[in-house]
Every structure is written in structure tokens, then in C-alpha cells.
Design an enzyme around this catalytic site. Structure first.
Site, PDB file in Angstrom:
ATOM      1  N   GLY A 249       0.971   3.017   6.756  1.00 20.26           N
ATOM      2  CA  GLY A 249       0.103   2.160   5.956  1.00 20.26           C
ATOM      3  C   GLY A 249      -0.037   2.767   4.571  1.00 20.26           C
ATOM      4  CB  CYS A 250      -2.974   3.036   2.380  1.00 22.05           C
ATOM      5  SG  CYS A 250      -3.507   3.851   0.872  1.00 22.05           S
ATOM      6  CG  PHE A 251       1.102   6.237  -0.680  1.00 23.80           C
ATOM      7  CD1 PHE A 251      -0.044   5.973  -1.399  1.00 23.80           C
ATOM      8  CD2 PHE A 251       2.318   5.889  -1.253  1.00 23.80           C
ATOM      9  CE1 PHE A 251      -0.002   5.391  -2.652  1.00 23.80           C
ATOM     10  CE2 PHE A 251       2.385   5.308  -2.512  1.00 23.80           C
ATOM     11  CZ  PHE A 251       1.212   5.060  -3.211  1.00 23.80           C
ATOM     12  CD1 TRP A 252      -3.075   6.958  -2.465  1.00 25.60           C
ATOM     13  CD2 TRP A 252      -4.679   5.416  -2.308  1.00 25.60           C
ATOM     14  NE1 TRP A 252      -2.995   6.168  -3.582  1.00 25.60           N
ATOM     15  CE2 TRP A 252      -3.971   5.206  -3.517  1.00 25.60           C
ATOM     16  CE3 TRP A 252      -5.725   4.559  -2.006  1.00 25.60           C
ATOM     17  CZ2 TRP A 252      -4.293   4.196  -4.410  1.00 25.60           C
ATOM     18  CZ3 TRP A 252      -6.046   3.551  -2.904  1.00 25.60           C
ATOM     19  CH2 TRP A 252      -5.339   3.374  -4.087  1.00 25.60           C
ATOM     20  CB  CYS A 253      -4.786   7.113   5.039  1.00 29.11           C
ATOM     21  SG  CYS A 253      -5.911   5.779   4.599  1.00 29.11           S
TER      22      CYS A 253
END
Length: 176
Positions: free
Chosen positions: A10-14
Site C-alpha cells: 500500500g502506501c510506502f510511508w507506512c
């Protein structure tokens, strides 16, 4: 020995926030992989036309942390049953994907996925793509260390931080 893993959850920030806290991880760089456009921008990837997934490139010392341990955390920090999405983030750029770098990573990823499927860990089928790494491009600088640099961001507060805090509790013994 220093090795690389490229993982999309999913989102790479996580996943960047989680992996960079682990003992044995040398670096984590948010980026894009698996698409057909050279050096895509965040806007292009978000438009869903490049074929890229948001990923984290994890450089690690396999004498300290194994690829198996990286996989364990990968499966923990996201829902691998959501096709081309994670929560409210929808599109192929948010797909669950393991881009393997060698035959050993491929075999381990497939075996782990099979094990979780046989154990019925999730009610729905696992849709995680397991593909060879064909390309990787680092994301723009403002995406790196995003949670650390943007703790007040609404998305970080609502999505990233809760995953990150849960991860830190479960894997406390593996943190730097």
C-alpha cells in the site's frame, strides 16, 4: 552480507516507517517499482497509468535480520487480501507486492504466502503479487522519512501512525 528487498504494502510511508526501525536494516528508501515508465513522478504513479507500485527498498544485513523476518513484518503491516488497495487508497499503485531479487527470495515469498493461505490467517484469499524486480526508482525527497518529518499530517495521524505504533509493540524486541 548486505542484501536488498523491495516490498509494496500500500502506501510506502507506512512500511518505510516500520522497516527503518529494525535491527539489521541499513536503509529504507520509498520508491516506485514494477511499471513501464522510466523515472516516474509521484503524480504519474498516483494517476495509475505507469504500472508502478509504491514500494520500500530495504537494504539489510542478513547476518542480523533475515528475509524471512522481513516477510513476517510485511504480512503483518498490511492487508494482503485487498486487491489494488489498502484501506481508502485505491489503485494498482497500492497493490500488495513482493518484488524478489533472486530465486531464494522468490521461493521464500511463495512458501510464506502458501503457508498463510493453508493456515487460513485471513478469511479472504491473499492477492499479493510475487514478481521479479524489473525496475526501481526512488521517490521524490519529500517522501523519504515521511512520518518522521510530517508527524502532524492528517494521513499520518489517521493511517500511518496507528500501524506504526502497533508494529512497534508487536516487534519491540527487534527494534534498534
Amino acid at each position: 552480507m548486505i542484501k536488498e528487498a523491495t516490498l509494496g504494502a500500500g502506501c510506502f510511508w507506512c512500511i518505510e516507517a516500520c522497516y527503518k526501525e529494525l535491527k539489521g536494516v541499513v536503509s529504507v528508501v520509498s520508491g516506485y517499482a514494477g511499471g513501464h515508465v522510466d523515472n516516474p513522478t509521484y503524480k504519474q504513479v498516483c494517476d495509475g497509468t505507469t504500472g508502478h507500485a509504491e514500494v520500500a527498498r530495504v537494504v539489510y544485513d542478513d547476518a542480523v535480520i533475515s528475509f524471512d523476518e522481513l516477510l513476517e513484518i510485511f504480512w503483518f503491516v498490511h492487508d494482503p487480501t485487498q486487491l489494488n488497495r489498502q484501506g481508502n487508497d485505491v489503485g494498482t499503485q497500492y497493490r500488495s507486492v513482493i518484488f524478489y531479487h533472486d530465486q531464494e527470495q522468490k521461493e521464500k515469498a511463495l512458501a510464506y504466502k502458501d503457508k498463510l493461505t493453508q493456515e487460513h490467517v485471513w478469511e479472504k484469499p491473499i492477492v499479493t503479487e510475487i514478481s521479479p524486480i524489473s525496475n526501481y526508482y526512488p521517490a521524490e525527497d519529500y517522501h523519504q522519512n515521511y512520518l518522521e518529518l510530517n508527524p502532524g499530517n492528517a494521513y499520518c495521524q489517521a493511517v500511518v501512525r496507528p500501524k506504526y505504533e502497533k508494529f512497534k509493540k508487536i516487534f519491540a524486541d527487534r527494534l534498534k
